[in-house]
Scaffold this active site. Structure first.
Site, PDB file in Angstrom:
ATOM      1  N   LYS A  36      25.435  -3.990  -0.928  1.00 35.23           N
ATOM      2  CA  LYS A  36      26.912  -3.990  -0.974  1.00 35.23           C
ATOM      3  C   LYS A  36      27.496  -3.286   0.237  1.00 35.23           C
ATOM      4  O   LYS A  36      28.699  -3.064   0.314  1.00 35.23           O
ATOM      5  CB  LYS A  36      27.378  -3.266  -2.233  1.00 35.23           C
ATOM      6  CG  LYS A  36      26.914  -3.873  -3.528  1.00 35.23           C
ATOM      7  CD  LYS A  36      27.415  -2.995  -4.690  1.00 35.23           C
ATOM      8  CE  LYS A  36      26.499  -3.078  -5.879  1.00 35.23           C
ATOM      9  NZ  LYS A  36      26.698  -1.954  -6.789  1.00 35.23           N
ATOM     10  N   HIS A  59       4.691   5.771  11.618  1.00 31.71           N
ATOM     11  CA  HIS A  59       4.226   5.624  10.230  1.00 31.71           C
ATOM     12  C   HIS A  59       3.291   6.811   9.972  1.00 31.71           C
ATOM     13  O   HIS A  59       2.081   6.658   9.863  1.00 31.71           O
ATOM     14  CB  HIS A  59       3.503   4.286  10.085  1.00 31.71           C
ATOM     15  CG  HIS A  59       3.266   3.850   8.677  1.00 31.71           C
ATOM     16  ND1 HIS A  59       3.420   4.680   7.577  1.00 31.71           N
ATOM     17  CD2 HIS A  59       2.859   2.644   8.171  1.00 31.71           C
ATOM     18  CE1 HIS A  59       3.123   3.994   6.490  1.00 31.71           C
ATOM     19  NE2 HIS A  59       2.786   2.774   6.819  1.00 31.71           N
ATOM     20  N   ARG A 112       0.789  -1.223   0.000  1.00 26.96           N
ATOM     21  CA  ARG A 112       0.000   0.000   0.000  1.00 26.96           C
ATOM     22  C   ARG A 112       0.823   1.275   0.000  1.00 26.96           C
ATOM     23  O   ARG A 112       0.585   2.184  -0.796  1.00 26.96           O
ATOM     24  CB  ARG A 112      -0.919   0.056   1.242  1.00 26.96           C
ATOM     25  CG  ARG A 112      -2.215  -0.659   1.102  1.00 26.96           C
ATOM     26  CD  ARG A 112      -2.615  -1.232   2.446  1.00 26.96           C
ATOM     27  NE  ARG A 112      -1.654  -2.243   2.798  1.00 26.96           N
ATOM     28  CZ  ARG A 112      -1.767  -3.521   2.391  1.00 26.96           C
ATOM     29  NH1 ARG A 112      -2.812  -3.898   1.735  1.00 26.96           N
ATOM     30  NH2 ARG A 112      -0.839  -4.403   2.686  1.00 26.96           N
ATOM     31  N   THR A 113       1.767   1.368   0.922  1.00 33.75           N
ATOM     32  CA  THR A 113       2.441   2.656   1.102  1.00 33.75           C
ATOM     33  C   THR A 113       3.246   3.011  -0.148  1.00 33.75           C
ATOM     34  O   THR A 113       3.143   4.118  -0.678  1.00 33.75           O
ATOM     35  CB  THR A 113       3.346   2.603   2.350  1.00 33.75           C
ATOM     36  OG1 THR A 113       2.575   2.075   3.430  1.00 33.75           O
ATOM     37  CG2 THR A 113       3.857   3.982   2.711  1.00 33.75           C
ATOM     38  N   ARG A 116      11.131   3.749   3.492  1.00 27.95           N
ATOM     39  CA  ARG A 116      10.777   2.834   4.589  1.00 27.95           C
ATOM     40  C   ARG A 116      12.024   2.055   4.951  1.00 27.95           C
ATOM     41  O   ARG A 116      12.768   1.597   4.077  1.00 27.95           O
ATOM     42  CB  ARG A 116       9.674   1.879   4.154  1.00 27.95           C
ATOM     43  CG  ARG A 116       9.434   0.771   5.184  1.00 27.95           C
ATOM     44  CD  ARG A 116       8.240  -0.066   4.857  1.00 27.95           C
ATOM     45  NE  ARG A 116       7.009   0.678   5.075  1.00 27.95           N
ATOM     46  CZ  ARG A 116       5.781   0.136   4.989  1.00 27.95           C
ATOM     47  NH1 ARG A 116       5.645  -1.141   4.677  1.00 27.95           N
ATOM     48  NH2 ARG A 116       4.708   0.870   5.194  1.00 27.95           N
TER      49      ARG A 116
HETATM   50  N1   CP Z   1      -0.376  -0.001   5.855  1.00 30.94           N
HETATM   51  C1   CP Z   1       0.815  -0.280   5.305  1.00 30.94           C
HETATM   52  O1   CP Z   1       1.840   0.330   5.657  1.00 30.94           O
HETATM   53  O2   CP Z   1       0.791  -1.260   4.358  1.00 30.94           O
HETATM   54  P1   CP Z   1       2.050  -1.745   3.530  1.00 30.94           P
HETATM   55  O3   CP Z   1       2.997  -2.419   4.519  1.00 30.94           O
HETATM   56  O4   CP Z   1       1.522  -2.687   2.498  1.00 30.94           O
HETATM   57  O5   CP Z   1       2.712  -0.534   2.930  1.00 30.94           O
END
Ligand code: CP
Length: 305
Positions: free
Chosen positions: A80, A129, A51-52, A101
């Protein structure tokens, strides 16, 4: 230049403005179709995501911009031994804004020290998040018509659930919010949230073990996944993973205007039968995530429409 590491980097007024821009994008998508013409977003995902990452990319494409990036550390020079700081400094030569991320808490802050472009934290370990929180707040606003005067239940893994920590932080700044935390003893909301956010802000909260005893008191039920990737011990994960499963029977006791949220992905914690209940909002969160990220990209790039 602004970055977004933590939801508290944004004032309540700025969050409300992002919600308002996202709602305008939903109503008038054509107005924004070329807003980021010739701008590039890089998505640097050192941890898995559906999603993100894809909603950031869809957001930039719908603003008329372009995208580049990688979806795993293995396919970048991190494999590396390159540092996050050097990776981000490098990508800043190619892109106007970066969403990243990383499994390590605080990695985006470290990465931003030597960058010349805005960095967005798209999830750092069990910490934060913030863009999921923005998606959650937009969903709450659209479904409940407000982000204040709500009783919000969080259920499941409240220890490692970074979406929970960010959303508790954000909602604590609105008036009339009460929290009900439902978890096994091993996965309770961390002390730093209790001491640093809840007690400091005089926010009423209770901690429970059973969902059935409190579900009828809630305006919002935020379910979470027990996160296998954060456990050191597989036996503990197996023991705790199915401790709360929301199904139609449990929902019988809930208010008719409850909304059920989940940041997704889910494993077993919400039975598939619940998807057909009008109170289920977790796929609305997914869509709202794209619109609020469009609003955030515009803000951090300083694009006025
Ligand atoms: N909600 C969320 O962060 O989903 P993903 O891990 O799929 O990005």
């Amino acid at each position: 230049m602004r970055h977004l590491f933590d939801i508290v980097d944004l004032s309540v007024e700025e969050i409300d403005e992002l919600i308002s821009v996202a709602e305008d994008i939903i109503e008038n998508p054509d107005k924004y179709a070329n807003a980021c013409n010739r701008k590039k977003l890089a998505t640097l995902f050192f941890e898995p995501s559906t999603r993100t990452r894809l909603s950031f990319e869809a957001a930039m494409l719908e603003l008329g911009g372009s995208i580049l990036g990688f979806s795993s550390a293995d396919s970048s020079s991190a494999a590396k031994g390159e540092s996050v700081t050097d990776t981000v400094r490098t990508v800043g030569c190619y892109a106007d804004i970066i969403a990243m991320r990383h499994p390590k808490e605080g990695a985006p802050v470290a990465a931003a020290r030597r960058t010349t472009v805005p960095i967005i934290n798209a999830g750092d370990g069990g910490h934060n998040h913030p863009t999921q929180t923005l998606a959650d707040l937009l969903t709450i606003h659209r479904e409940k018509g407000r982000t204040d005067n709500l009783t919000v239940g969080f259920c499941g893994d409240l220890k490692f659930g970074r979406t929970v920590h960010s959303l508790v932080n954000a909602l604590s700044r609105y008036s009339g919010i009460k929290f009900v935390f439902v978890s096994p003893d091993e996965l309770k909301i961390p002390d730093y949230i209790k001491e640093g956010v809840l007690k400091q802000g005089n926010i009423p909260y209770t901690e429970e073990n059973r969902l059935e005893g409190v579900i009828d008191k809630l305006d919002i039920l935020y379910m979470t996944r027990v996160q296998r990737e954060r456990f050191f011990n597989e036996a503990d994960y197996i023991r705790l993973r199915d401790c709360y499963i929301l199904d139609n029977k449990k929902l019988e006791k809930a208010n008719s205007d409850l909304i059920v949220m989940h940041p997704l992905p889910r494993v077993n914690e919400i039975a598939v039968e619940v998807d057909d209940d009008p109170r289920a909002c977790y796929f609305k969160q997914v869509l709202n995530g794209k619109y609020i990220r469009m609003a955030l990209i515009l803000k951090l790039l300083g694009v006025k429409v």
